[in-house]
Design an enzyme around this catalytic site. Structure first.
Site, PDB file in Angstrom:
ATOM      1  N   HIS A  35       0.852  -1.188   0.000  1.00  0.00           N
ATOM      2  CA  HIS A  35       0.000   0.000   0.000  1.00  0.00           C
ATOM      3  C   HIS A  35       0.890   1.241   0.000  1.00  0.00           C
ATOM      4  CE1 HIS A  35      -3.797   2.132   0.906  1.00  0.00           C
ATOM      5  NE2 HIS A  35      -3.060   2.917   1.679  1.00  0.00           N
ATOM      6  N   ASP A  37       1.024   5.197  -0.053  1.00  0.00           N
ATOM      7  CA  ASP A  37       0.250   6.418   0.164  1.00  0.00           C
ATOM      8  C   ASP A  37       0.935   7.606  -0.508  1.00  0.00           C
ATOM      9  OD1 ASP A  37      -1.987   5.677   1.912  1.00  0.00           O
ATOM     10  OD2 ASP A  37      -0.390   5.019   3.257  1.00  0.00           O
ATOM     11  N   HIS A  68      -2.583   4.588  -3.237  1.00  0.00           N
ATOM     12  CA  HIS A  68      -3.672   5.377  -2.645  1.00  0.00           C
ATOM     13  C   HIS A  68      -3.361   6.851  -2.876  1.00  0.00           C
ATOM     14  CE1 HIS A  68      -5.977   6.454   1.334  1.00  0.00           C
ATOM     15  NE2 HIS A  68      -6.549   6.958   0.260  1.00  0.00           N
ATOM     16  N   GLY A 144      -4.054  11.042   6.238  1.00  0.00           N
ATOM     17  CA  GLY A 144      -2.886  11.925   6.322  1.00  0.00           C
ATOM     18  C   GLY A 144      -1.775  11.390   7.205  1.00  0.00           C
ATOM     19  N   PHE A 145      -2.143  10.706   8.284  1.00  0.00           N
ATOM     20  CA  PHE A 145      -1.120  10.298   9.253  1.00  0.00           C
ATOM     21  C   PHE A 145      -1.364   8.879   9.759  1.00  0.00           C
ATOM     22  CE2 PHE A 145      -1.519  14.851   9.261  1.00  0.00           C
ATOM     23  CZ  PHE A 145      -0.201  15.267   9.144  1.00  0.00           C
ATOM     24  N   GLY A 147      -0.951   6.008  12.815  1.00  0.00           N
ATOM     25  CA  GLY A 147      -1.006   6.039  14.278  1.00  0.00           C
ATOM     26  C   GLY A 147      -2.199   6.750  14.884  1.00  0.00           C
ATOM     27  N   ASP A 178      -8.722   1.345   5.640  1.00  0.00           N
ATOM     28  CA  ASP A 178      -7.413   1.987   5.805  1.00  0.00           C
ATOM     29  C   ASP A 178      -7.448   2.923   7.008  1.00  0.00           C
ATOM     30  OD1 ASP A 178      -4.910   3.073   5.454  1.00  0.00           O
ATOM     31  OD2 ASP A 178      -5.363   4.086   3.569  1.00  0.00           O
ATOM     32  N   GLY A 179      -6.660   2.600   8.006  1.00  0.00           N
ATOM     33  CA  GLY A 179      -6.526   3.447   9.192  1.00  0.00           C
ATOM     34  C   GLY A 179      -6.896   2.728  10.467  1.00  0.00           C
ATOM     35  N   GLY A 200      -0.619  -1.246   9.064  1.00  0.00           N
ATOM     36  CA  GLY A 200       0.456  -0.296   9.371  1.00  0.00           C
ATOM     37  C   GLY A 200       0.920  -0.429  10.797  1.00  0.00           C
ATOM     38  N   SER A 202      -0.658  -0.091  13.476  1.00  0.00           N
ATOM     39  CA  SER A 202      -1.622  -0.718  14.389  1.00  0.00           C
ATOM     40  C   SER A 202      -1.519  -2.232  14.414  1.00  0.00           C
ATOM     41  CB  SER A 202      -3.054  -0.370  13.975  1.00  0.00           C
ATOM     42  OG  SER A 202      -3.214   1.003  13.834  1.00  0.00           O
TER      43      SER A 202
HETATM   44  C1  DX5 Z   1      -3.111   6.644   5.289  1.00  0.00           C
HETATM   45  C2  DX5 Z   1      -2.292   5.444   5.674  1.00  0.00           C
HETATM   46  C3  DX5 Z   1      -2.372   5.236   7.157  1.00  0.00           C
HETATM   47  C4  DX5 Z   1      -1.488   4.174   7.734  1.00  0.00           C
HETATM   48  C5  DX5 Z   1      -2.226   3.070   8.361  1.00  0.00           C
HETATM   49  O1  DX5 Z   1      -3.816   6.470   4.149  1.00  0.00           O
HETATM   50  O2  DX5 Z   1      -2.540   4.294   4.911  1.00  0.00           O
HETATM   51  O3  DX5 Z   1      -3.675   5.094   7.503  1.00  0.00           O
HETATM   52  O4  DX5 Z   1      -0.567   3.675   6.855  1.00  0.00           O
HETATM   53  O5  DX5 Z   1      -1.547   2.630   9.460  1.00  0.00           O
HETATM   54  P1  DX5 Z   1      -2.030   2.817  10.986  1.00  0.00           P
HETATM   55  O6  DX5 Z   1      -2.153   1.426  11.465  1.00  0.00           O
HETATM   56  O7  DX5 Z   1      -0.899   3.556  11.622  1.00  0.00           O
HETATM   57  O8  DX5 Z   1      -3.298   3.601  11.014  1.00  0.00           O
HETATM   58 ZN    ZN Z   2      -3.671   4.698   2.537  1.00  0.00          ZN
END
Ligand code: DX5
Ligand code: ZN
Length: 224
Positions: A35, A37, A68, A144-145, A147, A178-179, A200, A202
């Site tokens: 994936h 981003d 993405h 955007g981020f 965590g 996603d997230g 990610g 998580s």
């Molecule tokens: C944004 C990213 C994040 C991230 C997912 O589109 O895709 O959401 O990598 O990882 P965590 O588990 O940190 O939300």
């Molecule tokens: Zn993403």
């Protein structure tokens, strides 16, 4: 329901600590997708992975990309990424006046088009474009981020989208989440009908466990 696919989030891999070793491990573990981003600092408040980084990932790994695009007017920039057959490319409904054009363009490259929605964007935004997509990406945090914490309403949204697809006879269309796709949240997301999981910080790149251990644990959570 489709077999669950695991999409490892590249932005959660340290660029400074032997990233190529992590890529080899993901290949050995037969991760389904990488994936990637892409953020332009306008559609979201962050900058991430440009065209060269995406092309390098494609060169350096055998795992198909899941790109993405969190950028304004993605239809003008899809060509920059040279999508390949078998890859997945998602564009946000909120980022373009031409969602249909963007989805058709992605398919012309032989890639799987996906429409993406932020947590607050209603499913009705997809009504006229859904049949042009091979998948819908539901953001389960604000994009955007890494965590961040789950936006809890998005679990019900996954179920409602699955129902909407069933009603249209489109069981073939995948739902990606996603997230904050943690081990615990993934169980609920799978029950609600998700079948592509962005992993990610998580889960597989968390502070505890090795990626290999975490991948095995994640697979058990989603019934893979
Ligand atoms: C944004 C990213 C994040 C991230 C997912 O589109 O895709 O959401 O990598 O990882 P965590 O588990 O940190 O939300
Ligand atoms: Zn993403």
């Amino acid at each position: 329901m489709h077999k669950p696919l695991i999409a490892a989030s590249v932005m959660c891999v340290s660029m400074w600590h032997r990233p190529e070793e992590t890529l080899r491990k993901l290949e050995e573990e037969k991760i389904d997708l990488l994936h990637a981003d892409v953020m332009d600092g306008i559609f979201v408040d962050n900058l991430m992975l440009g065209t060269d980084a995406v092309k390098a990932l494609r060169r350096e790994s055998t795992i198909p990309l899941d790109i993405h695009l969190m950028i304004e007017s993605p239809e003008k920039k899809i060509a920059w990424f040279e999508p390949q057959p078998g890859e997945w490319v998602s564009v946000h409904a909120e980022s373009t006046k031409h969602l249909c054009r963007a989805l058709v363009l992605i398919r012309e490259y032989g890639a799987h088009p996906m429409a993406a929605l932020n947590p607050a964007t209603p499913l009705c935004m997809l009504e006229e474009a859904i049949d042009m997509a091979d998948g819908i990406l539901l953001m389960t945090v604000n994009p955007g981020f890494a965590g961040q914490k789950l936006v809890p309403q998005t679990i019900g949204k996954i179920s409602r989208l699955r129902q909407m697809l069933d009603d249209r006879g489109r069981q073939d269309i995948r739902i990606e989440v996603d997230g904050n796709v943690s081990f615990e949240n993934a169980v609920k997301m799978r029950q609600a009908g998700a079948d592509i999981f962005v992993c990610g910080t998580s889960s597989i790149f968390g502070k505890t466990g090795t990626p290999e251990e975490n991948i095995a644990r994640f697979r058990a959570c989603v019934g893979d």
